[in-house]
Design an enzyme around this catalytic site. Structure first.
Site, mmCIF file in Angstrom:
data_model
loop_
_atom_site.group_PDB
_atom_site.id
_atom_site.type_symbol
_atom_site.label_atom_id
_atom_site.label_comp_id
_atom_site.label_asym_id
_atom_site.label_seq_id
_atom_site.Cartn_x
_atom_site.Cartn_y
_atom_site.Cartn_z
ATOM 1 N N HIS A 376 0.800 -1.228 0.000
ATOM 2 C CA HIS A 376 0.000 0.000 0.000
ATOM 3 C C HIS A 376 0.825 1.266 0.000
ATOM 4 C CE1 HIS A 376 -3.930 -1.960 0.865
ATOM 5 N NE2 HIS A 376 -3.156 -2.853 1.464
ATOM 6 N N LYS A 567 -9.083 13.419 4.897
ATOM 7 C CA LYS A 567 -8.199 12.251 4.876
ATOM 8 C C LYS A 567 -7.223 12.410 6.036
ATOM 9 C CE LYS A 567 -7.128 13.466 0.571
ATOM 10 N NZ LYS A 567 -7.341 12.237 -0.180
ATOM 11 N N LYS A 573 -0.013 14.451 1.450
ATOM 12 C CA LYS A 573 -1.410 14.677 1.059
ATOM 13 C C LYS A 573 -1.708 16.173 0.887
ATOM 14 C CE LYS A 573 -2.978 10.433 3.395
ATOM 15 N NZ LYS A 573 -3.562 9.573 2.339
ATOM 16 N N THR A 675 -8.846 6.360 -1.896
ATOM 17 C CA THR A 675 -10.182 5.787 -2.090
ATOM 18 C C THR A 675 -11.246 6.848 -1.810
ATOM 19 O OG1 THR A 675 -9.924 4.878 0.139
ATOM 20 C CG2 THR A 675 -9.683 3.350 -1.710
#
Ligand code: 26Q
Length: 828
Positions: A376, A567, A573, A675
């Site tokens: 991942h 998130k 990010k 996701t």
């Protein structure tokens, strides 16, 4: 949200059409069973029962209806001798189960009616259920979506994990700073699970290894110094329309000998309990770090504890049914969710060789045929390694097995004399550079038949970067399975208003076949559909505005654009990039107060790892900026900044349907998949994003013209890190960015402590590793395009329709079908 009284769905209130109309018979029998549960299982008189008592009674009544299907489903899979999937994951980020279970059973309306007849409000009841937050973020939520799809597709499967007493910490914001508090999801009991005290396995730690026979080929017997009992707790996982039910089996740790009576009798009352406390600690708490391995002994104990219990359990089940451990790979596929359960590879070898006396070579063949491993992340700091001395002390037999696997692997490589062979150093299971450490990624790779990444780009980068040497040796092993999400939870449960509208527009087929959403595409320019979509969105935004009002005592305007960035907090990010652009917008609005600025609400939510200083500082910056922006009257309410604390699955279910704009702005090459991007696009938000992770596949389906892509590509990021200009040049070349940084540096947002953000500024000016400065101009420009498109509402809604219409492929059902055929070799 469990603390709140509002029901996020009241505003949209109508029952989702996917629930069949309530049948009198259903209603009456549900009512009777709820009252019976309240009386005989909760032990309460309906007259005095609290809402929580009613919740437990309702959940138990629903559970009965799940169990009715669980028993035959499990029995049928058993008698048909079907191959079974075992999904090993340290995280299952489930959220709530009541509404989701009812939706799967088409019982939402009957329950609502049954409860109403008992004078109980279903919508308040379901808010009382605590989230099962047994995960950090994407990886854990993916495991939960995959459990949902495995059941929907009727693939016999067990999820294996840990029943943490405390899930992910509760985030409280005090004065703009994140604080962590323990989470207590089990404090009122868990009505969904079945404790199986009779179903337990011994898990050993430490001690020594005795070798029988002197020539080195003899059997090894491990004598652990310490034994911990793993007790199973089973939760049934029901599939869509109740057709099939699987099992989520979570292990809880108990001491084998909880009270050392001799010590107690000697007067050492605390010491007598020490072993028990040490054992219990294993399943006490979820590690809250995301992306960066904690590296502590307790974490390794967790990893081995659940891997060993799960493998013992599945080997036991296999033997009971097939009697021969040698046929394991024929009937079991084991999926490793990241390297967290990678110790399962040597554990299976130990069980096969030491316990079941299978020859080493055959055992290795069985092992490789049974495991698959999902990676991942590519962040080097996130790749799990364990110090050899720690492994030797805690798992001496496993360390021997790892050495043996490694020496055969390296000997084979030398013997093969391949001209293209990578260096032994690069493919060894032991990293000799930073102390001696076991590389768990290499171990999982070597022990698996297939290894997969979670988006096309990510799988390709695995081949080119961290796993390049291994990929050279095993060129067919890495495959891609792009992540997916459960449409049941993220569309039908979370957005009943949109679900009904979609069913009205294109028919109910989409409920069973997500790809049928494509039938929506011809309506992309249908003004009447736009109007209805707008009404649904507006009502969802009103609900979210109520949540904001309740939690923050702050009003936001549902007619403004909801620009959503939700998130985990991580520098890659780039929540920082978003807040810098917010400051830029603030400056621009103040400079030209009369321009027709599109009203926007910037909505942030997410947790930072407790020890991640910079991430927590970025949260503080968002709050500081929010205070200034939200109180500036010159903006005339056209810009608001909101940080919603304690982001979790339930809050996500309220946010996704209310978003207009989805922020997916990671540094290219760093977000394995994402996701949240899929959840937001499914609910009709437009994406502003980088060419990264699954954004790329989103673009391929939705069309670049229906998104706002910007920024450096993964390759350009690499190149710029090597040969790019120094960041101060980049900043100097952008007067607006310079102005933003000057404002932060000058204490505009932190009068009380003008130096507060020096570490952030320092990071941007000295290295800009995450390309915040490098991508700033491009991002700000993309945001201008967003505003331009928003002004043309017909064009905005056209793009929104095309997002929803084209994301059927991102259903986790599709992902699971790919796993089933490409990795597990089970029929679907
Ligand atoms: C490891 C060792 C010790 C303590 C904690 C950890 C740990 C825990 C969680 C390491 C990593 C994680 C979680 C990683 C994660 O969520 N990755 C995300 O996985 C998603 C599903 O594939 C992707 O969509 C995201 O891109 C990826 O960041």
């Amino acid at each position: 949200m469990s603390q709140t009284r509002t029901n996020p769905r009241n505003a949209s209130s109508v029952a989702p059409r996917i629930a069949l109309p309530a049948q009198d018979e259903d209603v009456a029998s549900l009512r009777r069973s709820i009252v019976a549960k309240l009386t005989y299982s909760v032990g309460r008189d309906p007259i005095v029962a609290s809402e929580r008592d009613w919740f437990i009674a309702t959940a138990l009544a629903v559970r009965d209806r799940i169990v009715e299907r669980w028993v035959p489903a499990t029995r049928a899979a058993y008698t048909q001798g079907r191959k079974r999937v075992y999904y090993l994951s340290l995280e299952f980020l489930i959220g709530r189960l009541l509404y989701d279970s009812l939706n799967n059973l088409s019982l939402v309306e009957p329950i609502r009616t049954a409860l109403a007849e008992l004078d109980v409000d279903f919508d308040r009841l379901r808010e009382l259920e605590p989230d099962a937050a047994l995960g950090n973020g994407g990886l854990g939520r993916l495991a939960a979506c995959y459990m949902d799809s495995l059941a929907a597709l009727a693939i016999p499967a067990h999820g294996y994990g840990i029943r943490y007493d405390h899930g992910l910490f509760r985030q409280v914001i005090r004065d703009g700073w994140q604080q962590e508090f323990p989470e207590n999801w089990l404090s009122f009991g868990n009505p969904w699970e079945f404790a199986r005290p009779d179903l337990s396995h011994m898990v050993g730690f430490g001690g020594s290894v005795e070798v029988i026979g002197t020539d080195g080929t003899g059997r090894a017997i491990w004598h652990p110094a310490e034994s911990v009992v793993a007790v199973a707790y089973d939760t049934p996982v029901i599939g869509w329309r109740g057709n099939f039910v699987n099992t989520l089996r979570l292990w809880s740790a108990r001491a084998a000998d909880p009270l050392m009576l001799d010590a107690f009798n000697r007067g050492d009352h605390v010491g007598a309990l020490a072993a028990g406390a040490r054992a219990n600690a294993i399943s006490q708490i979820l590690y809250p770090s995301d992306e960066t391995p904690a590296g502590q002994e307790l974490r390794l104990r967790q990893e081995y504890f659940f891997s060993s219990a799960s493998l013992q359990n599945l080997v036991f089940r296999h033997l009971r049914q097939h009697q021969d451990v040698r046929t394991l790979a024929q009937f079991c596929a084991i999926q490793l969710n990241d390297t967290h359960p990678a110790i399962a590879v040597p554990e299976l070898m130990r069980l096969l060789v030491d316990v079941h006396e299978v020859e080493w070579d055959e055992a290795w063949t069985i092992t490789k045929e049974t495991f698959c491993y999902t990676n991942h992340t590519l962040l080097p700091e996130a790749l799990e390694t364990w110090p050899v001395p720690l492994m030797e002390r805690l798992l001496p037999r496993h360390m021997q097995i790892i050495y043996q696997i490694n020496s055969e692997h390296l000997d084979g490589l030398v013997a093969a004399k391949r001209p293209d062979a990578p260096s032994l150093d690069a493919v060894s299971l032991i990293d000799e550079h930073s102390g001696r450490r076991v590389r768990m990624g290499h171990l999982a790779f070597l022990g698996s038949r297939r290894v997969n990444g979670v988006s096309a780009l990510h799988s390709e980068l695995m081949r080119q970067t961290v796993f390049r040497p291994m990929h050279t040796l095993f060129p067919d092993r890495i495959v891609n399975v792009t992540n997916g999400i459960s449409f049941r939870r993220w569309l039908y449960d979370a957005n009943p208003g949109l679900t009904d509208l979609l069913v009205d527009t294109i028919g109910p087929e989409l409920l069973d076949d997500p790809e049928a959403l494509s039938k929506l595409a011809p309506f992309a320019d249908d003004a009447s559909l736009h109007e209805k979509l707008h009404a649904v969105r507006r009502s969802n935004k009103q609900v979210l505005a109520m949540v904001v009002a309740e939690r923050l005592n702050f009003a936001i305007d549902p007619d403004a654009m909801f620009d959503v960035h939700v998130k985990r907090f991580h520098e890659y990010k780039r929540q920082l990039l978003n807040i810098l652009q917010t400051i830029w917008l603030y400056n621009a609005m103040r400079a030209q107060p009369t321009r027709d600025w599109v009203p926007r609400v910037k909505i942030f939510a997410g947790k930072a790892a407790a020890s991640y200083r910079i991430a927590k500082l970025i949260i503080k910056l968002i709050h500081d900026v929010a205070r200034v922006v939200n109180n500036d009257p010159t903006l005339r309410n056209r810009l608001k900044v909101v940080f919603l604390p304690d982001y979790n699955v339930s809050l996500a279910e309220a946010i996704m349907p209310a978003a207009d704009l989805s922020e997916q702005i990671s540094t290219a090459g760093m977000e394995a998949s994402g996701t949240g991007n899929m959840k937001l696009a499914l609910n009709g938000a437009l994406t502003i994003g980088t060419v990264d992770g699954a954004n790329i596949e989103l673009r391929d389906r939705v069309g670049a013209e229906n998104m706002f892509l910007f920024g450096l590509s993964a390759e350009e990021v690499q190149e710029r890190r090597r040969n790019g200009p120094p960041p101060c040049e980049t900043i100097a070349a952008s007067p607006v960015l310079q102005e933003v940084l000057d404002a932060i540096n000058g204490g505009v947002f932190s009068h009380d402590d003008p130096r507060r953000y020096a570490p952030i500024i320092e990071g941007l000016t000295s290295s800009d590793w995450f390309m915040v400065a490098a991508d700033f101009e491009s991002y700000a420009e993309a945001q201008l395009n967003v505003a331009r498109r928003w002004r043309d509402q017909a064009s905005w809604w056209r793009a929104s329709v095309l997002n929803t219409a084209n994301v059927g492929w991102f259903s986790s059902d599709r992902s699971i079908r790919e796993y089933a055929t490409q990795l597990w070799r089970v029929p679907v």
